[in-house]
Design a protein around this motif. Structure first.
Motif, PDB file in Angstrom:
ATOM      1  N   VAL A 228       2.274   1.679  -3.561  1.00 66.64           N
ATOM      2  CA  VAL A 228       1.296   2.202  -4.587  1.00 66.64           C
ATOM      3  C   VAL A 228       0.954   3.704  -4.267  1.00 66.64           C
ATOM      4  O   VAL A 228       1.175   4.503  -5.345  1.00 66.64           O
ATOM      5  CB  VAL A 228      -0.079   1.253  -4.526  1.00 66.64           C
ATOM      6  CG1 VAL A 228      -1.075   1.990  -5.303  1.00 66.64           C
ATOM      7  CG2 VAL A 228       0.324  -0.192  -4.771  1.00 66.64           C
ATOM      8  N   ALA A 229       0.946   4.020  -3.078  1.00 63.35           N
ATOM      9  CA  ALA A 229       0.729   5.419  -2.607  1.00 63.35           C
ATOM     10  C   ALA A 229       1.947   6.452  -3.027  1.00 63.35           C
ATOM     11  O   ALA A 229       1.554   7.639  -3.661  1.00 63.35           O
ATOM     12  CB  ALA A 229       0.791   5.656  -1.197  1.00 63.35           C
TER      13      ALA A 229
ATOM     14  N   PRO B 255       5.062   9.509  -9.834  1.00 63.92           N
ATOM     15  CA  PRO B 255       5.211   8.510 -10.869  1.00 63.92           C
ATOM     16  C   PRO B 255       6.664   8.175 -11.302  1.00 63.92           C
ATOM     17  O   PRO B 255       6.981   6.784 -11.782  1.00 63.92           O
ATOM     18  CB  PRO B 255       4.377   8.910 -12.040  1.00 63.92           C
ATOM     19  CG  PRO B 255       3.268   9.712 -11.363  1.00 63.92           C
ATOM     20  CD  PRO B 255       4.170  10.386 -10.464  1.00 63.92           C
TER      21      PRO B 255
ATOM     22  N   GLU C 177       0.793  -1.276   0.025  1.00 66.86           N
ATOM     23  CA  GLU C 177       0.019  -0.114  -0.205  1.00 66.86           C
ATOM     24  C   GLU C 177       0.967   1.196  -0.160  1.00 66.86           C
ATOM     25  O   GLU C 177       0.665   2.294  -0.658  1.00 66.86           O
ATOM     26  CB  GLU C 177      -1.048  -0.158   1.210  1.00 66.86           C
ATOM     27  CG  GLU C 177      -1.902  -1.174   1.129  1.00 66.86           C
ATOM     28  CD  GLU C 177      -2.898  -1.452   2.587  1.00 66.86           C
ATOM     29  OE1 GLU C 177      -2.481  -0.600   3.456  1.00 66.86           O
ATOM     30  OE2 GLU C 177      -3.862  -1.996   2.449  1.00 66.86           O
TER      31      GLU C 177
ATOM     32  N   THR D 259       1.713   6.576  -6.759  1.00 67.60           N
ATOM     33  CA  THR D 259       0.667   7.557  -7.225  1.00 67.60           C
ATOM     34  C   THR D 259       1.002   9.033  -7.110  1.00 67.60           C
ATOM     35  O   THR D 259       0.765   9.808  -7.961  1.00 67.60           O
ATOM     36  CB  THR D 259      -0.661   7.063  -6.193  1.00 67.60           C
ATOM     37  OG1 THR D 259      -0.987   5.786  -6.410  1.00 67.60           O
ATOM     38  CG2 THR D 259      -1.679   8.275  -6.650  1.00 67.60           C
ATOM     39  N   ASN D 260       1.759   9.477  -5.681  1.00 69.12           N
ATOM     40  CA  ASN D 260       2.207  10.593  -5.653  1.00 69.12           C
ATOM     41  C   ASN D 260       3.285  11.138  -6.560  1.00 69.12           C
ATOM     42  O   ASN D 260       3.608  12.369  -6.908  1.00 69.12           O
ATOM     43  CB  ASN D 260       2.349  10.906  -4.041  1.00 69.12           C
ATOM     44  CG  ASN D 260       1.311  10.752  -3.277  1.00 69.12           C
ATOM     45  OD1 ASN D 260       0.213  11.039  -3.690  1.00 69.12           O
ATOM     46  ND2 ASN D 260       1.471  10.334  -2.227  1.00 69.12           N
TER      47      ASN D 260
END
Length: 186
Positions: free
Chosen positions: A20-21, A27, A17, A24-25
Motif C-alpha cells: 500500500v505504501a 501509483p 502495508e 501510494t508513493n
C-alpha cells in the motif's frame, strides 16, 4: 506493549502495508496486464496457457512453468466432458477473484476470518448465443452469488466484507461495460 500480528488470514500484514505504501508513493505500481493464449484442440475442447504478466512496473518472470487450463463442454452441449466449460471457468474466476479481494481487504483491516465459502448460479438461454432468437440476450440473464463467512465477526463486519468482494476486478468487469477489442491477426 502490543505485539503486531505478522500474519492474518494467510496474508503477511507487513507486506500488505509495504505494498500500500509503495502504491501510494508511485501509483504506476498498481498497473497490471494479465495475459493468456488459447488453442483449439478439437470439437469443444480448447487449451489456454498462462505464464507471463506485467505488473509493478516490470515484466513478471516468477513463473517457471505456465499454467495450463483446458475447457470443454458436456455431451448435452456437444462436448465430451474434457474439462469444465468456459462459462464455468468464468464463474470459478468470479468467485476466486471476489474471495481473494474480500480476504485481502479484510486482512488489511484486521478482520480475523475462520472460513469463507461461496457459490454462484448463472442463468442463460442459449437461443441468443446460437443465433436462434434475436430477442434473447447472448449473455447471462442473472448471476446469484452467495457467501458464507465464519469468524468472530459482527454482522456489520460481514457486510463490509461483502462490499470488499464487490471491489473484485472480475466482478466489476461483469457489471460494468468493458472495452473488448476482437481482431484477426494476419
Amino acid at each position: 506493549m502490543d505485539t503486531i500480528k505478522k500474519s492474518i488470514n494467510g496474508y503477511n500484514v507487513e507486506a500488505i502495508e509495504a505494498t500500500v505504501a509503495a502504491i501510494t508513493n508511485n501509483p504506476k505500481i498498481a498497473t497490471f496486464q494479465f495475459r493468456a493464449t488459447n488453442e483449439w484442440i478439437s470439437g469443444a475442447h480448447n487449451r489456454s496457457t498462462i505464464k507471463d504478466l506485467y505488473g509493478a512496473c516490470q515484466e513478471d518472470t516468477s513463473r517457471e512453468k505456465p499454467f495450463v487450463l483446458d475447457t470443454g463442454m458436456p455431451p448435452v452441449l456437444l462436448g465430451e466432458n474434457k474439462a469444465a466449460n468456459p462459462a464455468e471457468i468464468l464463474l470459478h474466476s468470479l468467485l476466486g477473484c471476489m474471495t481473494t479481494t474480500m480476504m485481502l481487504n479484510s486482512s488489511a483491516r484486521g478482520f480475523e476470518v475462520t472460513a469463507v465459502s461461496s457459490k454462484v448460479e448463472a442463468d442463460i438461454d442459449l437461443q441468443g448465443t446460437l443465433g436462434l432468437d434475436e430477442n434473447v440476450p447472448e449473455e447471462f440473464s442473472q448471476l446469484n452469488i452467495h457467501f458464507n463467512i465464519e469468524g468472530d465477526l459482527t454482522e456489520q463486519e460481514k457486510k463490509e466484507m461483502i462490499s470488499f468482494a464487490k471491489k473484485s476486478p472480475v466482478y466489476n468487469a461483469l457489471i460494468n461495460p468493458v472495452s473488448v477489442g476482437v481482431s484477426l491477426d494476419a
